[in-house]
Design a protein around this motif. Structure first.
Motif, PDB file in Angstrom:
ATOM      1  N   PHE A 106      15.203   4.606   5.320  1.00 49.74           N
ATOM      2  CA  PHE A 106      14.544   5.474   4.338  1.00 49.74           C
ATOM      3  C   PHE A 106      13.045   5.451   4.630  1.00 49.74           C
ATOM      4  N   PRO A 107      12.439   6.580   4.972  1.00 44.15           N
ATOM      5  CA  PRO A 107      11.081   6.587   5.534  1.00 44.15           C
ATOM      6  C   PRO A 107       9.951   6.438   4.530  1.00 44.15           C
ATOM      7  N   PHE A 108       9.975   5.331   3.778  1.00 42.49           N
ATOM      8  CA  PHE A 108       8.889   5.055   2.832  1.00 42.49           C
ATOM      9  C   PHE A 108       8.596   3.562   2.891  1.00 42.49           C
ATOM     10  N   PHE A 109       7.805   3.169   3.878  1.00 47.41           N
ATOM     11  CA  PHE A 109       7.401   1.786   4.057  1.00 47.41           C
ATOM     12  C   PHE A 109       6.062   1.787   4.787  1.00 47.41           C
ATOM     13  N   CYS A 110       5.395   0.652   4.804  1.00 51.46           N
ATOM     14  CA  CYS A 110       4.042   0.639   5.373  1.00 51.46           C
ATOM     15  C   CYS A 110       3.644  -0.764   5.811  1.00 51.46           C
ATOM     16  N   VAL A 111       2.526  -0.827   6.504  1.00 53.37           N
ATOM     17  CA  VAL A 111       1.846  -2.073   6.837  1.00 53.37           C
ATOM     18  C   VAL A 111       0.649  -2.185   5.899  1.00 53.37           C
ATOM     19  N   SER A 112       0.486  -3.327   5.258  1.00 51.95           N
ATOM     20  CA  SER A 112      -0.625  -3.527   4.322  1.00 51.95           C
ATOM     21  C   SER A 112      -1.484  -4.702   4.782  1.00 51.95           C
ATOM     22  N   ILE A 113      -2.786  -4.444   4.956  1.00 47.95           N
ATOM     23  CA  ILE A 113      -3.719  -5.482   5.404  1.00 47.95           C
ATOM     24  C   ILE A 113      -4.972  -5.426   4.534  1.00 47.95           C
ATOM     25  N   ALA A 114      -5.339  -6.562   3.961  1.00 49.63           N
ATOM     26  CA  ALA A 114      -6.557  -6.652   3.155  1.00 49.63           C
ATOM     27  C   ALA A 114      -7.383  -7.838   3.616  1.00 49.63           C
ATOM     28  N   LEU A 115      -8.683  -7.771   3.368  1.00 51.40           N
ATOM     29  CA  LEU A 115      -9.574  -8.893   3.632  1.00 51.40           C
ATOM     30  C   LEU A 115     -10.328  -9.212   2.350  1.00 51.40           C
ATOM     31  N   ALA A 116     -10.229 -10.474   1.925  1.00 49.83           N
ATOM     32  CA  ALA A 116     -10.945 -10.934   0.741  1.00 49.83           C
ATOM     33  C   ALA A 116     -12.081 -11.858   1.155  1.00 49.83           C
TER      34      ALA A 116
END
Length: 284
Positions: free
Chosen positions: A116-126
């Motif tokens: 199902f084409p609803f996904f992602c890569v998530s990257i944050a910097l704190a």
């Protein structure tokens, strides 16, 4: 801390550029593995999955970040034990790091497993507990959502802005079904029942990070979900805030990386949504 005082450049390398480049490479790898998964394992429930692609992608992201910033700390979903207690403990142990990268190699693993084409890569910097860079990359649509603290947010070079709906009756909102089926799921179902007749409609795509990115881009007026971890919402929270929206916990308390029950909106409907969620839980 205001935007102008945040040190985005270290050793001539841009934090944001590294985040974008890393998310792009990770997303390409994830997309190439679609339909070729070999191992699917359960974590806390039948809807909480992990694959060899999640683990391989996190290793790729860690290696790329460490190449540029070897002294930075990294908090990734696949490096932490299953369950809310383990994720809260891991965050607590690392939250005071000067620079902490918070990554989710595939947010929406269940979707990925099913194609199902609803996904992602998530990257944050704190930086000392405050998110200063957030990147959410959807490899299927090749959409890179990027935010920098105090500098705005954008997708494909266009500045993102939250939607303008001022009434719940005009709002398209989204939620996610919690993996905790004993407490959070019944609560969530009561809230859906409370809200569904008050809003234009409700969606549930299966990726908190992408839902947040959609709030930032004005595609959704609001989003709420229970039982999330820092890697689910760190990048997306900054996208919403830098696009003019509001992010708090579901009781309206200020957002921090420790928040597990989150609500993000265009700001106009924030109080009304919290009021409805509160009423649903009081009735329940």
């Amino acid at each position: 801390m205001n935007g102008s005082s945040i040190p985005y450049i270290v050793g001539s390398k841009s934090f944001t550029a590294v985040a974008v480049n890393t998310a792009s490479k990770a997303g390409e790898w994830v997309k190439s593995r679609l339909g070729a998964i070999q191992n699917v394992n359960l974590k806390t429930s039948t809807s909480d999955l992990v694959t060899e692609v999640d683990k391989g992608t996190e290793t790729l992201i860690r290696n790329l970040i460490k190449t540029h910033f070897p002294t930075h700390a990294i908090l990734g979903e696949e490096g932490v034990g299953a369950g809310s207690t383990a994720s809260a403990k891991a965050l607590q142990e690392m939250i005071q790091e000067e620079y902490l990268w918070i990554i989710d190699p595939i947010d929406g693993t269940t979707n990925f497993v099913h194609g199902f084409p609803f996904f992602c890569v998530s990257i944050a910097l704190a930086h000392r507990g405050e998110v200063i860079v957030g990147v959410v990359y959807d490899p299927m649509l090749d959409e890179m959502f990027v935010a920098e603290k105090g500098k705005g947010a954008y997708v494909k070079g266009h500045t993102t802005h939250v939607s303008g709906e001022k009434e719940l009756s005009h709002a398209l909102v989204a939620t996610g079904f919690p993996v905790d089926h004993t407490v959070n799921l019944p609560r969530n179902m009561a809230e859906i029942s409370q809200l569904v007749a008050k809003v234009r409609n409700i969606r549930s795509g299966g990726s908190a990070a992408l839902h947040l990115a959609y709030v930032a881009a004005g595609r959704l007026s609001g989003f709420w979900e229970h039982g999330l971890s820092a890697w689910d919402i760190a990048a997306g929270s900054l996208l919403v805030q830098e696009s003019g929206g509001v992010v708090t916990d579901t009781e309206g308390k200020p957002f921090t990386l420790a928040v597990r029950n989150v609500i993000a909106t265009n700001g106009h409907i924030h109080k009304a949504m919290i009021s409805e969620l509160t009423e649903a839980n009081a009735a329940g």
